[in-house]
Design an enzyme around this catalytic site. Structure first.
Site, PDB file in Angstrom:
ATOM      1  N   TRP A 132      -4.031   6.629  13.176  1.00 11.15           N
ATOM      2  CA  TRP A 132      -3.356   7.060  11.941  1.00 11.15           C
ATOM      3  C   TRP A 132      -3.292   8.575  11.861  1.00 11.15           C
ATOM      4  O   TRP A 132      -2.284   9.144  11.427  1.00 11.15           O
ATOM      5  CB  TRP A 132      -4.015   6.446  10.720  1.00 11.15           C
ATOM      6  CG  TRP A 132      -3.889   4.949  10.744  1.00 11.15           C
ATOM      7  CD1 TRP A 132      -4.890   4.041  10.906  1.00 11.15           C
ATOM      8  CD2 TRP A 132      -2.671   4.192  10.684  1.00 11.15           C
ATOM      9  NE1 TRP A 132      -4.369   2.769  10.923  1.00 11.15           N
ATOM     10  CE2 TRP A 132      -3.020   2.833  10.792  1.00 11.15           C
ATOM     11  CE3 TRP A 132      -1.319   4.525  10.532  1.00 11.15           C
ATOM     12  CZ2 TRP A 132      -2.063   1.810  10.762  1.00 11.15           C
ATOM     13  CZ3 TRP A 132      -0.371   3.513  10.505  1.00 11.15           C
ATOM     14  CH2 TRP A 132      -0.748   2.173  10.616  1.00 11.15           C
TER      15      TRP A 132
ATOM     16  N   ASP B 190      -6.528  11.564   4.429  1.00  7.19           N
ATOM     17  CA  ASP B 190      -6.082  10.181   4.287  1.00  7.19           C
ATOM     18  C   ASP B 190      -7.339   9.342   4.071  1.00  7.19           C
ATOM     19  O   ASP B 190      -8.188   9.238   4.962  1.00  7.19           O
ATOM     20  CB  ASP B 190      -5.364   9.756   5.580  1.00  7.19           C
ATOM     21  CG  ASP B 190      -4.954   8.282   5.590  1.00  7.19           C
ATOM     22  OD1 ASP B 190      -5.335   7.544   4.663  1.00  7.19           O
ATOM     23  OD2 ASP B 190      -4.251   7.879   6.545  1.00  7.19           O
TER      24      ASP B 190
ATOM     25  N   LYS C 209      -5.924  -1.726   0.874  1.00  4.30           N
ATOM     26  CA  LYS C 209      -7.198  -1.998   1.545  1.00  4.30           C
ATOM     27  C   LYS C 209      -8.311  -2.185   0.518  1.00  4.30           C
ATOM     28  O   LYS C 209      -8.932  -3.230   0.455  1.00  4.30           O
ATOM     29  CB  LYS C 209      -7.536  -0.882   2.514  1.00  4.30           C
ATOM     30  CG  LYS C 209      -6.483  -0.832   3.614  1.00  4.30           C
ATOM     31  CD  LYS C 209      -6.569   0.408   4.428  1.00  4.30           C
ATOM     32  CE  LYS C 209      -5.336   0.552   5.283  1.00  4.30           C
ATOM     33  NZ  LYS C 209      -5.075  -0.586   6.171  1.00  4.30           N
TER      34      LYS C 209
END
Ligand SMILES: Cc1ncc(COP(=O)(O)O)c(C=O)c1O
Length: 360
Positions: A101, A171, A195
């Protein structure tokens, strides 16, 4: 069939209490005679939903007044573009690459300016967090970017990097609200809700006010300017209203659980059950450096692909779902977010123990 223990990395398990409440309110939200899904985002009822959600999140995280909370769309991935377009005021940024990511964010940012990779753990398949106490932070960097919890590899920054005074952008998709954070250490933190918080379709960004300006990259679409959403209190256009409503319920649930300190203790207890087992197992082993282990995503392997596949299949039959590792790394991964009860982790460990005895 009843509910399973769902170890998915995202979209992921949500608190049962929240789902039940939402089910009860599905046809008639608090006497309005309609579902939140059917409601105008300009109605008084929705106004209260979004205001309460923001206030509860501010309470939970101790977000200072000089930070805006934005409810956005486009997934966490759209932030990989919005961040450079809005924050790269002088055309340079530094990235720490600790997983897929972070790497995607780094590659995307390259389209918009000069981007430096100042640390990486790719040399050992992202199985650790590099030492970030004395990095070659660029003099002219507009920000330093990290992915704080690496969902695929199961590592987490236990200490934030020393950015040498530069703005930190993080993030936090897969560690959002899993433990207390000091928001003042960040210029911006953001994450997809799917999530630890709510349904996919909502992205929450917490941004220090001075970073939100009209001075953005030329050609930045209106919808991709933080200022557009900040000025309109996340109601510039139709927001992901139902998703925000569920996020709001999760915030209230978290407050009822005792807030983020209580969640941290609970998450540490849960992760310890699984890591202790991995450390004593003769069949399974963890794949990352112990000091960098994530509390949320726990990857493990047997070392034998066929046995891994057998494990995932038999676990599913035993009501333990979504244990297959990310398609890019294989093996197994148990995501044990806030809403995963301790019984779920215990059931997993019992199953692993049984599987080990049968297959060793
Ligand atoms: C740490 C992290 N960042 C970004 C993403 C991408 O999120 P999205 O699918 O919402 O774009 C994920 C998704 O799994 C993730 O784990």
């Amino acid at each position: 069939m009843g509910r399973v223990f769902n170890f998915s990395a995202g979209p992921a398990v949500l608190p049962e209490e929240v789902l039940k409440e939402a089910a009860e309110e599905m046809l008639d939200y608090q006497g309005t005679g309609m579902s939140v899904m059917e409601m105008s985002h300009r109605s008084a009822a929705f106004e209260k939903i979004i205001t309460d959600a923001e206030n509860d999140l501010r309470d939970l995280m101790g977000i200072p007044d000089n930070y805006k909370v934005l409810f956005l769309q486009g997934g966490a991935s759209l932030q990989f573009s919005m961040i450079p377009m809005n924050l790269m005021k002088h055309g340079t940024a530094d990235y720490i690459v600790t997983g897929q990511w972070a790497k995607k964010a780094y590659e995307e940012a390259k389209k918009y300016g000069k981007v430096n990779k100042i640390a990486s753990s790719e040399d050992k398949t992202f199985s650790y967090i590099p030492d970030c106490r004395d990095l070659p932070v660029s003099e002219d960097a507009d920000y330093v970017y990290i992915c704080e919890n690496n969902t695929i590899y199961g590592t987490k920054f236990k200490e934030l990097p020393d950015t040498k005074g530069k703005t930190l952008v993080a993030d936090v998709s897969s560690c959002f609200l899993s433990e207390p954070v000091d928001v003042t250490k960040y210029g911006m933190l953001f994450g997809g809700a799917q999530k630890n918080i709510g349904p996919a379709g909502v992205v929450i960004a917490i941004i220090r006010e001075d970073l939100i300006t009209d001075e953005v990259m030329e050609g930045t679409p209106t919808m991709m300017k933080y200022k557009t959403h900040a000025d309109a209190k996340s109601l510039y256009n139709t927001p992901p209203a139902y998703g925000i409503y569920i996020c709001g319920k999760v915030f209230k649930w978290l407050k009822k659980q005792g807030g983020l300190q209580a969640m941290k203790e609970r998450n540490e207890r849960k992760a310890k059950i699984l890591y202790d087992f991995l450390d004593s197992s003769k069949l399974f082993k963890g794949t990352v450096e112990k000091k960098d282990r994530s509390l949320m995503n726990v990857p493990f392997v047997t070392g034998d692909k066929d046995l891994d596949a057998k494990f995932v299949k038999e676990a599913k039959e035993a009501g333990l779902e979504n244990l297959k590792g990310h398609r890019s790394v294989g093996g197994m991964r148990a995501s044990i977010y806030n809403a995963m009860p301790e019984e779920g982790v215990k059931a997993l460990v019992e199953f692993m123990d049984k599987f080990e005895k049968e297959n060793l």
